[in-house]
Design a protein around this motif. Structure first.
Motif: not given
Length: 267
Positions: A58-64, A78-84, A198-203
């Motif tokens: 599960v990958c997160v886009g635009l997160n920095y 909110e986190p923008l997600l996609f899956i590889k 969005f930090g590690i625990e939140y993700l």
């Protein structure tokens, strides 16, 4: 701090824990209840595999916070997600293939969270209990297909488009690590995990409220410094994260039989 590797061991796949230049073979259920054996291997002699076998990435886009937005893009609320897919994985030292369907590859340096036990509806404050450790990921992208499709599924999913490794590191504080990428030895990206939107625990919590995370699944947390740079055939890309190590892969031309017709370019 402990470093775990996964490797071919004759006719079976084994896990081990790195001790200097040696690897102590482990037995037990995958990712849990590991026990050390008396079998020791030289690290340099092993054929290392991707350090885990996820059902999904599960990958997160635009997160920095230092991401340079492309024209028309907006900051996520909110986190923008996609899956590889798991079939896109390739180990440290193995090749990234430039498939004939794409003309423009990018690489993206990322910290990957490795899930240690089934995570479903996890509260953020408990998320750390579900994390086995961390590794290095390269989110390779067919940039031309990403732009033409509008969706990200095809551009992110080719075989070899998810280099991962070389090992999983546990027992570290991941919140202030430096992440750097190099192309043929020249620095291209540099950032700090502390700059995640969005930090590690939140993700872990957020994603577990969407899809159940299984042991060995990974979360790619995003790439710093905007986006990775163009990757051409013959290029060597290295991604380094402090306290974890370095992931290194080279881009090669496709040498397999290809039955798809050439792309029809717009007139």
């Amino acid at each position: 701090m402990e470093r775990y590797v996964r490797f071919n061991n004759g006719s079976k796949i084994s896990y081990g824990i790195v001790n200097g230049d040696q690897v102590v073979e482990l037995v037990g259920d995958e990712l849990s209840h590991f026990q050390e054996t008396e079998i020791i291997h030289d690290l340099s002699s092993l054929n290392l595999l991707p350090p885990c076998s996820p059902t999904k990435a599960v990958c997160v886009g635009l997160n920095y916070k230092d991401t340079i937005l492309e024209p028309g893009a907006k900051w996520p609320v909110e986190p923008l997600l996609f899956i590889k897919p798991s079939t896109s994985l390739v180990a440290n030292g193995k090749s990234i293939v430039k498939w004939p369907m794409t003309e423009h590859l990018n690489f993206e340096a990322e910290l990957a969270i490795v899930i240690g036990k089934e995570a479903h509806l996890v509260p953020e404050k408990e998320a750390h209990h579900y994390i086995w450790g961390y590794t290095i990921a390269n989110d390779v992208t067919a940039k031309d297909l990403q732009k033409s499709d509008g969706l990200w599924g095809r551009s992110k999913s080719f075989d070899t488009f998810l280099p991962l490794g070389p090992w999983i590191v546990s027992g570290i504080d991941p919140h202030n690590l430096t992440i750097t990428s190099y192309l043929n030895g020249e620095q291209k990206q540099k950032g700090n995990i502390g700059d995640l939107i969005f930090g590690i625990e939140y993700l872990v919590s957020f994603i577990s409220h969407i899809t159940t995370l299984l042991p060995g699944d990974i979360i790619l947390t995003g790439t710093p410094g905007g986006y990775g740079k163009t990757l051409n055939v013959g290029d060597k890309v290295e991604i380094e994260i402090s306290e974890i190590g370095k992931l290194s892969n080279q881009c090669v031309e496709c040498k397999e039989a290809w039955s798809m017709p050439p792309r029809i370019k717009e007139q």
